[in-house]
Design a protein around this motif. Structure first.
Motif, PDB file in Angstrom:
ATOM      1  N   LEU A 118      84.153  50.725 -78.220  1.00 22.95           N
ATOM      2  CA  LEU A 118      84.632  52.016 -77.738  1.00 22.95           C
ATOM      3  C   LEU A 118      84.183  53.077 -78.729  1.00 22.95           C
ATOM      4  CD1 LEU A 118      88.305  51.145 -76.698  1.00 22.95           C
ATOM      5  CD2 LEU A 118      86.385  51.582 -75.162  1.00 22.95           C
ATOM      6  N   ILE A 119      83.763  54.202 -78.209  1.00 24.20           N
ATOM      7  CA  ILE A 119      83.321  55.330 -79.025  1.00 24.20           C
ATOM      8  C   ILE A 119      84.106  56.567 -78.612  1.00 24.20           C
ATOM      9  CG2 ILE A 119      81.419  56.993 -79.224  1.00 24.20           C
ATOM     10  CD1 ILE A 119      79.512  54.666 -79.483  1.00 24.20           C
ATOM     11  N   ALA A 120      84.590  57.314 -79.604  1.00 19.89           N
ATOM     12  CA  ALA A 120      85.290  58.571 -79.346  1.00 19.89           C
ATOM     13  C   ALA A 120      84.312  59.733 -79.468  1.00 19.89           C
ATOM     14  CB  ALA A 120      86.436  58.751 -80.337  1.00 19.89           C
ATOM     15  N   LEU A 121      84.357  60.605 -78.467  1.00 25.69           N
ATOM     16  CA  LEU A 121      83.517  61.801 -78.441  1.00 25.69           C
ATOM     17  C   LEU A 121      84.403  63.039 -78.411  1.00 25.69           C
ATOM     18  CD1 LEU A 121      81.146  60.318 -75.776  1.00 25.69           C
ATOM     19  CD2 LEU A 121      80.498  60.764 -78.146  1.00 25.69           C
ATOM     20  N   ARG A 122      83.838  64.168 -78.772  1.00 24.26           N
ATOM     21  CA  ARG A 122      84.646  65.368 -78.983  1.00 24.26           C
ATOM     22  C   ARG A 122      84.909  66.186 -77.728  1.00 24.26           C
ATOM     23  NH1 ARG A 122      82.230  67.832 -84.674  1.00 24.26           N
ATOM     24  NH2 ARG A 122      83.016  66.162 -86.048  1.00 24.26           N
ATOM     25  N   ASP A 123      84.212  65.894 -76.633  1.00 24.95           N
ATOM     26  CA  ASP A 123      84.435  66.691 -75.427  1.00 24.95           C
ATOM     27  C   ASP A 123      83.918  65.941 -74.204  1.00 24.95           C
ATOM     28  OD1 ASP A 123      81.535  67.288 -75.201  1.00 24.95           O
ATOM     29  OD2 ASP A 123      81.900  68.570 -76.940  1.00 24.95           O
ATOM     30  N   ARG A 124      84.320  66.430 -73.035  1.00 20.95           N
ATOM     31  CA  ARG A 124      83.924  65.804 -71.777  1.00 20.95           C
ATOM     32  C   ARG A 124      82.420  65.916 -71.549  1.00 20.95           C
ATOM     33  NH1 ARG A 124      87.970  64.843 -67.814  1.00 20.95           N
ATOM     34  NH2 ARG A 124      86.227  64.210 -66.498  1.00 20.95           N
ATOM     35  N   GLU A 125      81.831  67.011 -71.984  1.00 25.11           N
ATOM     36  CA  GLU A 125      80.393  67.201 -71.773  1.00 25.11           C
ATOM     37  C   GLU A 125      79.595  66.096 -72.459  1.00 25.11           C
ATOM     38  OE1 GLU A 125      76.891  70.583 -72.459  1.00 25.11           O
ATOM     39  OE2 GLU A 125      78.948  70.965 -73.100  1.00 25.11           O
ATOM     40  N   SER A 126      79.967  65.763 -73.697  1.00 23.30           N
ATOM     41  CA  SER A 126      79.276  64.692 -74.420  1.00 23.30           C
ATOM     42  C   SER A 126      79.492  63.353 -73.734  1.00 23.30           C
ATOM     43  CB  SER A 126      79.775  64.630 -75.865  1.00 23.30           C
ATOM     44  OG  SER A 126      79.500  65.823 -76.555  1.00 23.30           O
ATOM     45  N   ALA A 127      80.730  63.120 -73.280  1.00 23.69           N
ATOM     46  CA  ALA A 127      81.028  61.863 -72.593  1.00 23.69           C
ATOM     47  C   ALA A 127      80.249  61.759 -71.288  1.00 23.69           C
ATOM     48  CB  ALA A 127      82.526  61.761 -72.333  1.00 23.69           C
ATOM     49  N   GLU A 156      75.614  44.516 -76.374  1.00 23.01           N
ATOM     50  CA  GLU A 156      74.156  44.608 -76.403  1.00 23.01           C
ATOM     51  C   GLU A 156      73.637  46.017 -76.145  1.00 23.01           C
ATOM     52  OE1 GLU A 156      75.028  41.915 -72.724  1.00 23.01           O
ATOM     53  OE2 GLU A 156      75.936  42.322 -74.682  1.00 23.01           O
ATOM     54  N   ASP A 157      74.468  46.887 -75.574  1.00 30.76           N
ATOM     55  CA  ASP A 157      74.034  48.262 -75.318  1.00 30.76           C
ATOM     56  C   ASP A 157      74.328  49.207 -76.478  1.00 30.76           C
ATOM     57  OD1 ASP A 157      73.017  47.757 -72.769  1.00 30.76           O
ATOM     58  OD2 ASP A 157      74.979  48.008 -71.828  1.00 30.76           O
ATOM     59  N   LEU A 158      75.103  48.750 -77.459  1.00 28.65           N
ATOM     60  CA  LEU A 158      75.539  49.649 -78.526  1.00 28.65           C
ATOM     61  C   LEU A 158      74.384  50.254 -79.332  1.00 28.65           C
ATOM     62  CD1 LEU A 158      77.809  50.994 -80.082  1.00 28.65           C
ATOM     63  CD2 LEU A 158      78.019  48.914 -81.471  1.00 28.65           C
ATOM     64  N   PRO A 159      73.373  49.480 -79.760  1.00 26.79           N
ATOM     65  CA  PRO A 159      72.291  50.103 -80.539  1.00 26.79           C
ATOM     66  C   PRO A 159      71.600  51.247 -79.801  1.00 26.79           C
ATOM     67  CG  PRO A 159      72.196  47.717 -80.733  1.00 26.79           C
ATOM     68  CD  PRO A 159      73.205  48.016 -79.663  1.00 26.79           C
ATOM     69  N   THR A 164      70.771  57.058 -79.075  1.00 25.10           N
ATOM     70  CA  THR A 164      70.719  58.228 -78.195  1.00 25.10           C
ATOM     71  C   THR A 164      71.651  59.330 -78.694  1.00 25.10           C
ATOM     72  OG1 THR A 164      70.167  56.859 -76.277  1.00 25.10           O
ATOM     73  CG2 THR A 164      71.111  59.030 -75.835  1.00 25.10           C
ATOM     74  N   LEU A 165      72.841  58.954 -79.119  1.00 28.95           N
ATOM     75  CA  LEU A 165      73.788  59.945 -79.633  1.00 28.95           C
ATOM     76  C   LEU A 165      73.237  60.641 -80.875  1.00 28.95           C
ATOM     77  CD1 LEU A 165      77.119  57.948 -79.209  1.00 28.95           C
ATOM     78  CD2 LEU A 165      76.444  59.987 -77.938  1.00 28.95           C
ATOM     79  N   LYS A 166      72.623  59.867 -81.752  1.00 26.85           N
ATOM     80  CA  LYS A 166      72.050  60.455 -82.969  1.00 26.85           C
ATOM     81  C   LYS A 166      70.868  61.359 -82.631  1.00 26.85           C
ATOM     82  CE  LYS A 166      73.570  56.627 -85.890  1.00 26.85           C
ATOM     83  NZ  LYS A 166      73.172  55.397 -86.623  1.00 26.85           N
ATOM     84  N   GLU A 167      70.061  60.920 -81.687  1.00 24.05           N
ATOM     85  CA  GLU A 167      68.904  61.723 -81.284  1.00 24.05           C
ATOM     86  C   GLU A 167      69.340  63.061 -80.688  1.00 24.05           C
ATOM     87  OE1 GLU A 167      65.157  61.446 -78.125  1.00 24.05           O
ATOM     88  OE2 GLU A 167      66.233  59.633 -78.723  1.00 24.05           O
ATOM     89  N   GLU A 168      70.434  63.026 -79.923  1.00 24.56           N
ATOM     90  CA  GLU A 168      70.948  64.245 -79.287  1.00 24.56           C
ATOM     91  C   GLU A 168      71.896  65.021 -80.200  1.00 24.56           C
ATOM     92  OE1 GLU A 168      70.054  65.430 -76.316  1.00 24.56           O
ATOM     93  OE2 GLU A 168      68.648  63.753 -76.057  1.00 24.56           O
ATOM     94  N   ILE A 170      74.888  64.280 -81.181  1.00 24.83           N
ATOM     95  CA  ILE A 170      76.248  64.276 -80.642  1.00 24.83           C
ATOM     96  C   ILE A 170      77.143  63.506 -81.605  1.00 24.83           C
ATOM     97  CG2 ILE A 170      77.729  63.477 -78.762  1.00 24.83           C
ATOM     98  CD1 ILE A 170      75.336  63.824 -76.881  1.00 24.83           C
ATOM     99  N   ALA A 171      78.164  64.166 -82.115  1.00 27.06           N
ATOM    100  CA  ALA A 171      79.089  63.522 -83.048  1.00 27.06           C
ATOM    101  C   ALA A 171      79.914  62.469 -82.316  1.00 27.06           C
ATOM    102  CB  ALA A 171      80.004  64.559 -83.684  1.00 27.06           C
ATOM    103  N   TYR A 172      80.134  61.336 -82.985  1.00 23.65           N
ATOM    104  CA  TYR A 172      80.931  60.274 -82.382  1.00 23.65           C
ATOM    105  C   TYR A 172      81.591  59.448 -83.471  1.00 23.65           C
ATOM    106  CZ  TYR A 172      77.304  56.867 -83.666  1.00 23.65           C
ATOM    107  OH  TYR A 172      76.433  56.066 -84.364  1.00 23.65           O
ATOM    108  N   LYS A 173      82.558  58.628 -83.055  1.00 27.30           N
ATOM    109  CA  LYS A 173      83.256  57.749 -83.992  1.00 27.30           C
ATOM    110  C   LYS A 173      83.551  56.433 -83.306  1.00 27.30           C
ATOM    111  CE  LYS A 173      87.480  57.335 -86.769  1.00 27.30           C
ATOM    112  NZ  LYS A 173      88.769  57.983 -87.149  1.00 27.30           N
ATOM    113  N   ARG A 174      83.189  55.331 -83.955  1.00 29.19           N
ATOM    114  CA  ARG A 174      83.540  54.008 -83.437  1.00 29.19           C
ATOM    115  C   ARG A 174      85.040  53.795 -83.572  1.00 29.19           C
ATOM    116  NH1 ARG A 174      80.063  49.648 -83.714  1.00 29.19           N
ATOM    117  NH2 ARG A 174      81.845  48.487 -82.908  1.00 29.19           N
ATOM    118  N   ILE A 175      85.650  53.224 -82.543  1.00 32.92           N
ATOM    119  CA  ILE A 175      87.082  52.955 -82.520  1.00 32.92           C
ATOM    120  C   ILE A 175      87.333  51.502 -82.894  1.00 32.92           C
ATOM    121  CG2 ILE A 175      89.135  52.906 -81.044  1.00 32.92           C
ATOM    122  CD1 ILE A 175      88.116  55.708 -81.705  1.00 32.92           C
ATOM    123  N   GLN A 176      88.431  51.273 -83.622  1.00 29.52           N
ATOM    124  CA  GLN A 176      88.801  49.916 -84.020  1.00 29.52           C
ATOM    125  C   GLN A 176      88.867  48.998 -82.804  1.00 29.52           C
ATOM    126  OE1 GLN A 176      92.419  49.246 -86.566  1.00 29.52           O
ATOM    127  NE2 GLN A 176      93.108  48.090 -84.806  1.00 29.52           N
ATOM    128  N   GLY A 177      88.334  47.804 -82.955  1.00 31.58           N
ATOM    129  CA  GLY A 177      88.365  46.823 -81.874  1.00 31.58           C
ATOM    130  C   GLY A 177      86.972  46.507 -81.374  1.00 31.58           C
TER     131      GLY A 177
END
Length: 279
Positions: A118-127, A156-159, A164-168, A170-177
């Protein structure tokens, strides 16, 4: 009398030592049904407590302990797992049945869900961008506020997603679990959990309980069972719960928790359960 609602948070608040907040009734239940969980809630290790099959009953039973001597509210709501303590408070299950339900929920979510993230994003647009960029692979999981939206997928899709997030930029944070909860990857768990719930005796709620997936109060036990199972594979939209609370003009919102969590996401004045004695 004041019009009051109780708010029960979900998974993620578990921490070693929470066992000291268990009531005598809860301790007696666990000594009979699950002494290992009682030990883990007291002394850990944290890694064991974080396992979904342990975290979910531990959190729910702590919430029961905090709420069992309170006056009944006009409404109870919960964030994901928190809905189960809300339903217990409304008399839907007795304590032993509640324990069995959340233990089973934790088991099916842990064992019948592929490894993921799970990844947390800062807004709906990024999501929206990520979900559309990986359509059919990445899904909404939690819409906690306009400033915190969680998306999830399989490992398998995480990398590619992170690249893509780094290229764009877009700030994100991995969630525990390591599970993509509340996404279609839990369809198998949802079906198994529904079959289990059909074996558990319950009652219609004695007062109003709002279920997020229904976007309304649900009064029929059969419908509650159906919706609880479906919700495992569908996103939690806490902003809808907040809008519902705002529409009802409550005099007091009480979070059944040790520390503020839902209070930060609600945008209204919320008191913690231990603060009630001072009001």
């Amino acid at each position: 009398m004041r019009k009051m609602a109780h708010l029960f948070p979900g998974q993620g608040i578990q921490k070693v030592g929470m066992g000291k907040y268990f009531s005598r009734t809860v301790e007696n239940l666990l000594m009979a049904e699950d002494p290992k969980l009682l030990e883990v809630a007291w002394v850990g290790p944290q890694e064991e407590l974080n396992k979904t099959i342990n975290a979910q009953p531990a959190i729910t039973l702590m919430q029961v302990s905090l709420a069992e001597d309170l006056d009944k509210p006009d409404l109870a709501v919960g964030h994901s797992l928190g809905e189960y303590a809300a339903l217990w408070e409304a008399g839907v299950w007795d304590l032993q049945s509640l324990y069995k339900v959340v233990k089973a929920r934790g088991y099916y979510m842990q064992e019948l869900c592929p490894d993921g993230w799970l990844i947390a994003l800062r807004d709906r647009e990024s999501a929206d961008f990520v979900v559309n960029a990986f359509k059919g692979r990445v899904f909404y999981s939690n819409i906690n506020s306009q400033r915190q939206v969680l998306v999830g997928g399989i490992i398998e899709d995480l990398p590619a997603v992170e690249a893509t997030l780094k290229e764009e930029r877009i700030a994100y944070k991995r969630i525990q679990g390591n599970k993509p909860f509340h996404t279609p990857y839990l369809e198998k768990a949802s079906k198994a959990f529904y079959e289990f719930l059909l074996t558990v005796e319950g009652k219609d709620p004695a007062f109003d309980v709002y279920l997020n997936i229904a976007d309304d109060v649900v009064t029929d036990y059969g419908e509650i069972v159906k919706l609880l199972a479906e919700s495992l594979a569908k996103p939690v939209d806490w902003t809808r719960t907040v809008a519902f609370l705002e529409s009802k003009n409550f005099d007091m919102l009480v979070e059944i928790n040790l520390d503020p969590l839902l209070a930060k996401l609600t945008g209204q004045k919320v008191v913690l359960v231990h603060e009630l004695a001072t009001l």
